[in-house]
Motif scaffolding. Sequence first.
Motif, PDB file in Angstrom:
ATOM      1  N   SER A   9       0.833  -1.255  -0.166  1.00 33.60           N
ATOM      2  CA  SER A   9       0.117   0.034   0.187  1.00 33.60           C
ATOM      3  C   SER A   9       0.917   1.280  -0.042  1.00 33.60           C
ATOM      4  CB  SER A   9      -0.971   0.101   1.234  1.00 33.60           C
ATOM      5  OG  SER A   9      -1.691  -1.057   1.421  1.00 33.60           O
ATOM      6  N   LEU A  10       1.919   0.985   0.797  1.00 35.83           N
ATOM      7  CA  LEU A  10       2.894   2.319   0.743  1.00 35.83           C
ATOM      8  C   LEU A  10       3.376   2.242  -0.643  1.00 35.83           C
ATOM      9  CD1 LEU A  10       4.097   4.479   2.589  1.00 35.83           C
ATOM     10  CD2 LEU A  10       5.623   2.808   3.188  1.00 35.83           C
ATOM     11  N   ALA A  11       3.986   1.297  -1.171  1.00 41.09           N
ATOM     12  CA  ALA A  11       4.371   1.351  -2.596  1.00 41.09           C
ATOM     13  C   ALA A  11       3.558   2.133  -3.537  1.00 41.09           C
ATOM     14  CB  ALA A  11       4.914   0.016  -3.151  1.00 41.09           C
ATOM     15  N   ALA A  12       2.176   1.662  -3.278  1.00 39.36           N
ATOM     16  CA  ALA A  12       1.016   2.328  -4.109  1.00 39.36           C
ATOM     17  C   ALA A  12       1.004   3.667  -3.974  1.00 39.36           C
ATOM     18  CB  ALA A  12      -0.239   1.574  -3.812  1.00 39.36           C
ATOM     19  N   GLN A  13       1.248   4.201  -2.871  1.00 42.76           N
ATOM     20  CA  GLN A  13       1.116   5.579  -2.804  1.00 42.76           C
ATOM     21  C   GLN A  13       2.413   6.340  -3.270  1.00 42.76           C
ATOM     22  OE1 GLN A  13      -0.266   6.895   1.305  1.00 42.76           O
ATOM     23  NE2 GLN A  13       1.172   8.223   1.608  1.00 42.76           N
ATOM     24  N   PHE A  14       3.489   5.730  -3.139  1.00 41.76           N
ATOM     25  CA  PHE A  14       4.699   6.254  -3.794  1.00 41.76           C
ATOM     26  C   PHE A  14       4.449   6.404  -5.286  1.00 41.76           C
ATOM     27  CE2 PHE A  14       7.687   5.054   0.380  1.00 41.76           C
ATOM     28  CZ  PHE A  14       7.022   6.056   1.159  1.00 41.76           C
ATOM     29  N   LEU A  15       4.042   5.419  -5.747  1.00 40.97           N
ATOM     30  CA  LEU A  15       3.428   5.524  -7.112  1.00 40.97           C
ATOM     31  C   LEU A  15       2.468   6.475  -7.678  1.00 40.97           C
ATOM     32  CD1 LEU A  15       3.702   1.401  -7.656  1.00 40.97           C
ATOM     33  CD2 LEU A  15       5.364   3.312  -8.920  1.00 40.97           C
ATOM     34  N   GLY A  16       1.607   6.866  -6.867  1.00 36.26           N
ATOM     35  CA  GLY A  16       0.750   8.090  -7.063  1.00 36.26           C
ATOM     36  C   GLY A  16      -0.566   7.611  -7.066  1.00 36.26           C
ATOM     37  N   MET A  17      -0.755   6.342  -6.639  1.00 32.46           N
ATOM     38  CA  MET A  17      -2.014   5.901  -6.706  1.00 32.46           C
ATOM     39  C   MET A  17      -3.136   6.160  -5.481  1.00 32.46           C
ATOM     40  SD  MET A  17      -1.242   1.679  -7.686  1.00 32.46           S
ATOM     41  CE  MET A  17      -0.723   1.300  -9.030  1.00 32.46           C
ATOM     42  N   ARG A  18      -4.342   6.698  -5.473  1.00 35.04           N
ATOM     43  CA  ARG A  18      -4.966   7.275  -4.411  1.00 35.04           C
ATOM     44  C   ARG A  18      -5.890   6.297  -3.727  1.00 35.04           C
ATOM     45  NH1 ARG A  18      -4.727  10.978  -8.540  1.00 35.04           N
ATOM     46  NH2 ARG A  18      -6.690  10.871  -9.161  1.00 35.04           N
ATOM     47  N   PHE A  19      -6.136   5.264  -4.184  1.00 39.99           N
ATOM     48  CA  PHE A  19      -6.924   4.219  -3.853  1.00 39.99           C
ATOM     49  C   PHE A  19      -6.424   2.883  -3.528  1.00 39.99           C
ATOM     50  CE2 PHE A  19      -9.386   7.406  -5.757  1.00 39.99           C
ATOM     51  CZ  PHE A  19     -10.737   7.271  -5.281  1.00 39.99           C
ATOM     52  N   VAL A  20      -6.628   2.305  -2.611  1.00 38.03           N
ATOM     53  CA  VAL A  20      -6.014   0.664  -2.088  1.00 38.03           C
ATOM     54  C   VAL A  20      -7.232  -0.085  -1.914  1.00 38.03           C
ATOM     55  CG1 VAL A  20      -5.039  -0.786  -0.605  1.00 38.03           C
ATOM     56  CG2 VAL A  20      -3.524   1.376  -1.612  1.00 38.03           C
ATOM     57  N   TYR A  21      -7.505  -1.251  -2.621  1.00 38.37           N
ATOM     58  CA  TYR A  21      -8.601  -2.169  -2.544  1.00 38.37           C
ATOM     59  C   TYR A  21      -7.682  -3.288  -1.867  1.00 38.37           C
ATOM     60  CZ  TYR A  21     -13.018  -4.584  -3.899  1.00 38.37           C
ATOM     61  OH  TYR A  21     -14.099  -5.093  -3.964  1.00 38.37           O
ATOM     62  N   LEU A  22      -8.182  -3.540  -0.518  1.00 40.17           N
ATOM     63  CA  LEU A  22      -7.805  -5.133  -0.049  1.00 40.17           C
ATOM     64  C   LEU A  22      -8.963  -6.126  -0.174  1.00 40.17           C
ATOM     65  CD1 LEU A  22      -6.721  -3.800   3.503  1.00 40.17           C
ATOM     66  CD2 LEU A  22      -5.191  -4.389   1.372  1.00 40.17           C
ATOM     67  N   GLU A  23      -8.669  -7.045  -1.001  1.00 39.28           N
ATOM     68  CA  GLU A  23      -9.750  -7.876  -1.800  1.00 39.28           C
ATOM     69  C   GLU A  23      -9.361  -9.408  -1.173  1.00 39.28           C
ATOM     70  OE1 GLU A  23     -12.502  -8.848  -2.929  1.00 39.28           O
ATOM     71  OE2 GLU A  23     -12.353  -7.955  -4.875  1.00 39.28           O
ATOM     72  N   ALA A  24     -10.115  -9.744  -0.263  1.00 42.48           N
ATOM     73  CA  ALA A  24     -10.164 -11.192   0.109  1.00 42.48           C
ATOM     74  C   ALA A  24     -10.815 -12.109  -1.093  1.00 42.48           C
ATOM     75  CB  ALA A  24     -10.846 -11.403   1.338  1.00 42.48           C
ATOM     76  N   GLY A  25     -11.686 -11.607  -2.045  1.00 47.51           N
ATOM     77  CA  GLY A  25     -12.145 -12.225  -2.915  1.00 47.51           C
ATOM     78  C   GLY A  25     -13.749 -12.548  -2.956  1.00 47.51           C
ATOM     79  N   SER A  26     -14.464 -12.557  -3.961  1.00 45.16           N
ATOM     80  CA  SER A  26     -16.045 -12.425  -3.730  1.00 45.16           C
ATOM     81  C   SER A  26     -16.362 -13.585  -3.562  1.00 45.16           C
ATOM     82  CB  SER A  26     -16.576 -12.152  -5.259  1.00 45.16           C
ATOM     83  OG  SER A  26     -17.855 -11.880  -5.116  1.00 45.16           O
ATOM     84  N   GLY A  27     -17.175 -13.727  -2.321  1.00 42.99           N
ATOM     85  CA  GLY A  27     -17.511 -14.787  -1.601  1.00 42.99           C
ATOM     86  C   GLY A  27     -16.517 -15.673  -0.954  1.00 42.99           C
ATOM     87  N   ALA A  28     -15.574 -14.976  -0.377  1.00 40.30           N
ATOM     88  CA  ALA A  28     -14.494 -15.398   0.330  1.00 40.30           C
ATOM     89  C   ALA A  28     -15.267 -16.139   1.516  1.00 40.30           C
ATOM     90  CB  ALA A  28     -13.285 -14.548   0.578  1.00 40.30           C
ATOM     91  N   LYS A  29     -14.368 -17.055   2.217  1.00 42.95           N
ATOM     92  CA  LYS A  29     -14.792 -17.753   3.315  1.00 42.95           C
ATOM     93  C   LYS A  29     -14.277 -17.077   4.588  1.00 42.95           C
ATOM     94  CE  LYS A  29     -15.019 -22.636   1.883  1.00 42.95           C
ATOM     95  NZ  LYS A  29     -13.907 -22.785   0.893  1.00 42.95           N
ATOM     96  N   THR A  30     -13.076 -16.317   4.357  1.00 43.21           N
ATOM     97  CA  THR A  30     -12.389 -15.391   5.213  1.00 43.21           C
ATOM     98  C   THR A  30     -12.366 -13.995   4.773  1.00 43.21           C
ATOM     99  OG1 THR A  30     -11.072 -17.188   5.100  1.00 43.21           O
ATOM    100  CG2 THR A  30     -10.394 -15.663   6.894  1.00 43.21           C
ATOM    101  N   HIS A  31     -12.768 -13.168   5.648  1.00 40.81           N
ATOM    102  CA  HIS A  31     -12.441 -11.764   5.142  1.00 40.81           C
ATOM    103  C   HIS A  31     -11.511 -11.160   5.755  1.00 40.81           C
ATOM    104  CE1 HIS A  31     -13.521 -10.696   9.423  1.00 40.81           C
ATOM    105  NE2 HIS A  31     -14.362 -11.504   9.101  1.00 40.81           N
ATOM    106  N   VAL A  32     -10.959 -10.142   5.101  1.00 48.23           N
ATOM    107  CA  VAL A  32      -9.691  -9.198   5.465  1.00 48.23           C
ATOM    108  C   VAL A  32      -9.677  -9.042   6.907  1.00 48.23           C
ATOM    109  CG1 VAL A  32      -8.122  -7.197   5.193  1.00 48.23           C
ATOM    110  CG2 VAL A  32      -9.319  -8.348   3.251  1.00 48.23           C
ATOM    111  N   THR A  33      -8.375  -9.348   7.696  1.00 46.66           N
ATOM    112  CA  THR A  33      -8.740  -9.293   9.209  1.00 46.66           C
ATOM    113  C   THR A  33      -8.756  -7.590   9.556  1.00 46.66           C
ATOM    114  OG1 THR A  33      -6.455  -9.105   9.712  1.00 46.66           O
ATOM    115  CG2 THR A  33      -7.532 -11.254   9.690  1.00 46.66           C
ATOM    116  N   PRO A  34      -9.310  -7.224  10.697  1.00 44.12           N
ATOM    117  CA  PRO A  34      -9.188  -5.616  11.037  1.00 44.12           C
ATOM    118  C   PRO A  34      -7.820  -5.364  11.410  1.00 44.12           C
ATOM    119  CG  PRO A  34     -11.070  -6.883  12.258  1.00 44.12           C
ATOM    120  CD  PRO A  34     -10.412  -7.985  11.455  1.00 44.12           C
ATOM    121  N   GLU A  35      -7.101  -6.399  11.757  1.00 39.53           N
ATOM    122  CA  GLU A  35      -5.613  -5.960  12.027  1.00 39.53           C
ATOM    123  C   GLU A  35      -4.912  -5.616  10.665  1.00 39.53           C
ATOM    124  OE1 GLU A  35      -3.144  -9.198  13.528  1.00 39.53           O
ATOM    125  OE2 GLU A  35      -1.545  -7.804  13.747  1.00 39.53           O
ATOM    126  N   MET A  36      -5.213  -6.295   9.547  1.00 40.44           N
ATOM    127  CA  MET A  36      -4.524  -5.937   8.743  1.00 40.44           C
ATOM    128  C   MET A  36      -4.987  -4.225   7.873  1.00 40.44           C
ATOM    129  SD  MET A  36      -4.359  -7.751   4.522  1.00 40.44           S
ATOM    130  CE  MET A  36      -3.151  -9.040   5.061  1.00 40.44           C
TER     131      MET A  36
END
Length: 250
Positions: free
Chosen positions: A162-189
């Motif tokens: 995400s930091l690399a994305a920011q340095f590359l000028g990207m203004r959005f980050v999408y953390l994707e566990a995948g559609s219908g994923a059994k496990t969602h992204v953790t709050p810690e992440m």
Amino acid sequence: MAGDKVESFLKSELKKKNTLLFVLIDSEVSNLEASSKLAKDVEKIGASAILVGGSSATDQIEMAQVVKGIKKGLKIPIILFPGNVTGVVPDADAILFSSLMNSENPYFITQAQALGAPSVLKFGLEPLPTAYLVIGDGTSAWFVGSARGIPFEKPKIAAAYSLAAQFLGMRFVYLEAGSGAKTHVTPEMVKTVRHAFNGFLIVGGGIKDVKTAESLAKAGADALVIGTFLEKGGSIKKLEEIAKAIQRSK
Ligand SMILES: CC(C)=CCC/C(C)=C/CC/C(C)=C/CC/C(C)=C/COP(=O)(O)OP(=O)(O)O
Ligand SMILES: O=P(O)(O)OC[C@@H](O)CO
Ligand SMILES: [Mg+2]
């Protein structure tokens, strides 16, 4: 050029709401009539944008029809969520112009973008520069995108991307566990990425209850994406509870 209308709208929404709700409509799953009704219903309960896409949605004509159809009478923006160049269609307001940064295939990092960019310009779509990070494995986005999934328990790796994305000028980050994923992204992440990344943070995949949504919102997500919950018959009333909880939860 398309300007920054949608990005400004999202920022203004964030001044009023802590975390926004984006609803994903898969043009392959719902027909035009159902999609159109769904878009209006979720607008009513406070969703801030409709995403249209699918990792295997390769029927450009069908997708263009769905976008055009749901646009009628809708005030919130329609944002394309392409899984390939076929996801670039006219009449939407913006596009998640995303690079799957942790793909093993350069096609999903820069080539699809190069092939799709001229159409984005031609259709007047507002490009939202997005680092699309696939977390975990076994989902359609993971498989189709040849992702080397970031392990769920490695938040620092997601933060480094995400930091690399920011340095590359990207203004959005999408953390994707995948559609219908059994496990969602953790709050810690989400929390770890939030500290590293100073932009708009989207989180999605496997979110289907108030408790999970609230924990991700509290961890610092700017928007949560929900798709499968509705595809599987989840009620608008429950979605409204989720929307309300995340909008007030920071
Ligand atoms: C910017 C342009 C033109 C293309 C981007 C191309 C990239 C980076 C694609 C990423 C890889 C990929 C396959 C992403 C899928 C994203 C998506 C729309 C997911 C949601 O759809 P699903 O619900 O997973 O799809 P299915 O229902 O087909 O399984
Ligand atoms: O379908 P769900 O699991 O809600 O995930 C939404 C989105 O993050 C998928 O790309
Ligand atoms: Mg889907």
